[in-house]
Design an enzyme around this catalytic site. Structure first.
Site, PDB file in Angstrom:
ATOM      1  N   ASP A 298      32.336  -5.189  16.166  1.00  0.00           N
ATOM      2  CA  ASP A 298      32.263  -4.060  15.526  1.00  0.00           C
ATOM      3  C   ASP A 298      32.441  -2.614  16.305  1.00  0.00           C
ATOM      4  O   ASP A 298      32.132  -2.479  17.239  1.00  0.00           O
ATOM      5  CB  ASP A 298      30.907  -4.024  14.713  1.00  0.00           C
ATOM      6  CG  ASP A 298      30.654  -2.306  13.958  1.00  0.00           C
ATOM      7  OD1 ASP A 298      31.491  -2.431  12.840  1.00  0.00           O
ATOM      8  OD2 ASP A 298      30.014  -1.629  14.330  1.00  0.00           O
ATOM      9  N   GLU A 340      37.489  -5.121  15.299  1.00  0.00           N
ATOM     10  CA  GLU A 340      37.741  -4.087  14.289  1.00  0.00           C
ATOM     11  C   GLU A 340      37.838  -2.574  14.850  1.00  0.00           C
ATOM     12  O   GLU A 340      36.999  -2.019  15.339  1.00  0.00           O
ATOM     13  CB  GLU A 340      36.297  -4.163  13.417  1.00  0.00           C
ATOM     14  CG  GLU A 340      36.236  -2.981  12.324  1.00  0.00           C
ATOM     15  CD  GLU A 340      35.464  -2.016  12.487  1.00  0.00           C
ATOM     16  OE1 GLU A 340      35.255  -1.125  11.389  1.00  0.00           O
ATOM     17  OE2 GLU A 340      35.055  -1.690  13.596  1.00  0.00           O
TER      18      GLU A 340
END
Length: 654
Positions: A298, A340
Site C-alpha cells: 500500500d 499500489e
C-alpha cells in the site's frame, strides 16, 4: 557504465561477499540444527543467491549507520526465524513456485476483491462462500484490510493497530489461516494488503511513543516545532485536503508534530530507522506464514522523505521494496508483491520488475477505459496503451474496472495533449460526466475529495451506476438498460482479455447499484467511496442464472468472458500488441502465445461501427472469422460491423 559506477559495483560485490562469509557461520550456528539438512541447504542456497541484492539495497539505505552490520545480521536472523516457523505445506508451495516462478501469468488467474464483512459477514462465513467464487472461476481473492483497527476513524481498515490481530468483528488470526488454507485447496490464492507506510496511532509502537519512549518516537517522524514541517511542506502537495491541511498533526500529549500524510490518525513510519525495516519485515513474513500468496504493498510512493522534494517516488522507496523482495525470495518464495502506486504512469512503471513488484495495479488503464466510455473516443486509450502497456518480462498488470477506492484520472498530461485535448479541461469534463453534471450523461457517480479552490476531484460509484444502469432503471428505459449492460460487459471484456490478471470488485458481476445510505452512518458520512462499498446483495445474486434478468445477463456475460480466457491458450503468458483499428471509436489489440493468436475489438460507441475488410486482411485476418465471445462465425467480405458497445474476440478459421 562509467568508471565510478564500475568501481562502486566492484566495491559492493567485494563487501557483499565478505559480509556473507562472516555472517553465514553465525547464522548456521544459531539455526542449522533446528531443521532438516536438505531443507537447510535449500534455504542457504536462496540466501546466497539473493544476498548480493539485499546487501546492495540495505547498504544504500543504512550503510552510513555505525552499527550497520549489527542491523544486517539482525535482519537475516529475523528472516531465518520466520522461515523456520513456516508450515510444511507452505514450504511445499515454495518449492512448487520456484519451479514455476511466473505462475501469476497463467490464463487461469482471475481476481476478485471484496471486504470480508460486506461480502460474507466474517472470515468463517466467507469460507461458506467459496463455491460462489469457484463457480465464477476466481483463482485470486483480495480481501480488503482485515486487521485490528481503531473504532470509528480507520480509513476503511487502512489504519492498522496490529498486523498480528484480526478485527474482532471478522474473527481471529486462526480464522484467516484456515481460510487461506481452504482457498489454496480450491486453487485460489489469498491476497492481502500490507499497509506499511503508516500505522494507526493506536498501534503499540505509537502508544509507546505517546508515553514518551524516545526509541519508539524514532519509529515515526516527529518534530518539536513547525520549522521542519513548514520546510517540508513548501515542496509537497496535499493528499486529503478536505480532511486536514498539510502532512503533519500536532499531538499535545508529547508536544510534537507527527508526519501524517493521509489522515491525522495514520502516522508515517520512519524507514530511515533500520529497526523499523526489521520490524516490518517480521510482520510481512508473519503474514506469508499464514498463507498469504500475494501482498499488495500500500502507498508505495510515500515510503521515503527528503527535504526539498514532494516526498514521493524517491529512489529509497524502491530500495526498501527491493530489499523486502530479496528477503521474501529467501524466506517465503511462494509470495509475490503487488504495487499500489496511484501516481504518474511513468512512475507506476518504475515499481514493476521481478526484483521489486512483479505485479502492479494498472490505474492508467482503469482511468482510460472510463475516459473512452465518456468520450466515445479511443484515441487516448490507444495512444497511452501503445506506449505504456509493455512491462518487463516475468511481470504482470492487475487490470480493473474499479476497486474499493475512488476513480482518479491517472493518465499522463502529455498523452492527453498528443491527441488534441487540454488536460485540465478534459479531467474536469470527466468528473462532471461521471457525477451527472454534464448534459446527456448516463452516469450517476459522486465526487470524492473535491477541491473547492481548483475544482479537482475524483469519482465514486459502482460500475453499474457509472455505466448508466441506475439511471436507466430509474427511468424504466429498456433501450438505455440494454446499453448499460453492454457497457458493463465491454469494460470487463477488455480487462479480462488485454493481458495480466483481471480483477473484479465483488458486486459488479451482478450489477449492484450505488448505496446512498452510507451518509446516515457517522463513521462514513462525507466519504463518498462508501457509495460503492455496500454489503453484497446475495438476494440479487440469486437472479444470476436467469438470462431473462438484468443480473443474469451481466453475470453470465462476465462468466463467459472468464471461461473464454481460461480455456484459450492465446491468453497464456502472452504478449499484447495494441493496434490502430482505423476507427476512433474502436479499440483493438492482439493476444499472442506461440502459434495462438486472437484479435480483440471493442466498440466504445452506442452506434454501430464499421471496419474495412481490407484493413482486417492487412492485420492477418481472413474473410471468415469466429467471434469466440459471441460464439458465431463472421463473414467480412467488405467490412466488419460492430454493434453498439460490442466486444469481439476474433480467431482465424482453421
Amino acid at each position: 557504465m562509467n568508471h565510478s559506477s564500475i568501481d562502486d559495483a566492484r566495491w559492493l560485490q567485494k563487501h557483499s561477499d565478505a559480509s556473507l562469509r562472516r555472517l553465514l557461520p553465525r547464522i548456521e550456528e544459531r539455526y542449522k540444527a533446528q531443521t532438516d539438512p536438505a531443507e537447510w541447504a535449500a534455504y542457504i542456497d536462496r540466501l546466497t543467491t539473493y544476498f548480493p541484492q539485499l546487501f546492495k539495497r540495505l547498504h544504500g539505505l543504512y550503510g552510513q549507520h555505525y552499527d550497520f552490520f549489527y542491523h544486517l545480521e539482525s535482519i537475516l536472523a529475523s528472516a531465518t526465524e520466520m522461515w523456520l516457523q513456516r508450515p510444511a505445506e507452505l514450504k511445499a508451495l515454495d518449492a512448487m513456485r520456484e519451479l514455476d516462478p511466473h505462475w501469476y501469468q497463467s490464463n487461469r488467474m482471475v481476481g476478485a476483491m471484496c471486504y470480508a464483512d460486506l461480502f460474507a459477514g466474517d472470515l468463517k462465513r466467507l469460507r461458506e462462500r467459496i463455491p460462489y467464487l469457484t463457480e465464477l472461476g476466481i483463482t485470486y481473492l483480495h480481501l480488503m484490510p482485515v486487521f485490528k483497527v481503531p473504532q470509528g476513524d480507520n480509513d476503511g481498515g487502512y489504519a492498522v493497530s496490529s498486523y498480528r490481530e484480526i478485527d474482532p468483528r471478522l474473527g481471529e488470526m486462526n480464522d484467516l489461516r484456515e481460510l487461506a488454507t481452504e482457498l489454496r485447496h480450491h486453487g485460489i490464492s489469498l491476497v492481502l494488503d500490507f499497509v506499511y507506510n503508516h500505522t494507526s496511532d493506536e498501534h503499540e509502537w505509537a502508544q509507546q511513543a505517546l508515553r514518551g519512549d524516545e526509541d519508539h518516537q524514532d519509529y515515526y517522524r516527529m518534530f518539536p516545532d513547525r520549522s521542519m514541517p513548514d520546510a517540508y511542506e513548501r515542496s509537497m502537495g496535499e493528499i486529503f485536503p478536505e480532511d486536514h491541511p498539510g502532512a503533519f498533526t500536532y499531538r499535545n500529549r508529547i508536544k510534537k508534530w507527527v508526519w501524517t500524510t493521509f489522515n491525522t490518525f495514520q502516522w508515517d513510519l520512519n524507514y530511515e530507522n533500520p529497526v523499523v525495516f526489521s520490524g516490518m519485515l517480521e510482520e510481512m513474513l508473519f503474514l506469508a506464514n499464514q498463507g498469504v500468496e500475494i501482498l499488495r504493498l500500500d502507498a508505495v510512493a510515500f515510503l521515503w522523505k527528503r527535504l526539498g522534494t514532494d516526498c514521493q517516488n524517491l529512489p529509497e522507496a524502491h530500495w526498501i521494496i527491493q530489499a523486502f523482495n530479496a528477503l521474501v525470495n529467501i524466506a517465503a518464495p511462494a509470495m509475490v508483491f503487488k504495487s499500489e502506486a496511484i501516481v504518474h504512469p511513468d512512475e507506476v512503471s518504475k515499481y514493476i520488475s521481478p526484483q521489486e513488484c512483479p505485479l502492479s495495479y494498472n490505474p492508467q488503464l482503469m482511468a482510460l477505459l472510463w475516459d473512452a466510455l465518456a468520450t466515445r473516443d479511443v484515441r487516448l486509450l490507444h495512444y497511452a496503451m501503445e506506449r505504456r502497456f509493455a512491462i518487463p518480462e516475468g511481470c504482470a498488470w492487475v487490470n480493473y474496472v474499479r476497486c474499493h477506492d475512488d476513480i482518479g484520472w491517472a493518465f499522463c498530461d502529455q498523452d492527453v495533449e498528443a491527441v488534441g485535448f487540454d488536460p485540465r479541461a478534459h479531467r474536469d469534463f470527466l468528473t462532471r460526466f461521471y457525477t451527472n453534471r454534464f448534459e446527456g450523461s448516463f452516469a450517476r457517480g459522486a465526487p470524492f475529495q473535491e477541491n473547492p479552490d481548483t475544482g479537482d476531484a475524483r469519482v465514486s460509484g459502482t460500475c453499474a451506476s457509472l455505466c448508466g444502469l441506475e439511471q436507466a432503471l430509474a427511468e424504466s428505459d429498456e433501450n438505455e438498460t440494454e446499453l448499460a449492460i453492454r457497457r458493463i460487459l465491454l469494460l470487463h471484456g477488455v480487462i479480462i482479455t488485454i493481458g495480466g490478471i483481471p480483477l473484479i470488485y465483488m458486486g459488479d458481476e451482478i450489477g449492484m447499484l450505488n448505496d446512498y445510505s452510507y451518509d446516515k452512518d457517522p463513521a462514513k458520512v462525507g466519504d463518498s467511496r462508501w457509495l460503492h462499498r455496500s454489503a453484497f446483495d446475495w438476494e440479487r445474486a440469486e437472479q444470476r442464472r436467469d438470462p431473462a434478468t438484468t443480473v443474469g445477463r451481466i453475470y453470465q456475460g462476465i462468466l463467459r468472458l472468464i471461461q473464454l480466457r481460461q480455456q484459450n491458450d492465446a491468453f497464456r503468458r502472452t504478449e499484447t500488441e495494441i493496434v490502430n483499428t482505423g476507427n476512433r471509436h474502436v479499440f483493438g489489440f492482439f493476444r499472442n502465445h506461440e502459434q495462438h493468436s486472437l484479435f480483440v475489438l471493442a466498440n466504445f460507441s452506442e452506434r454501430e461501427q464499421r471496419l474495412e475488410a481490407r484493413y482486417l486482411r492487412m492485420m492477418g485476418m481472413r474473410k471468415s472469422m469466429v467471434d469466440l465471445f459471441a460464439g458465431r462465425t463472421i463473414i467480412a467480405a467488405q467490412e466488419l460491423v460492430l454493434e453498439p458497445y460490442q466486444l469481439m474476440v476474433l480467431s482465424r478459421l482453421h
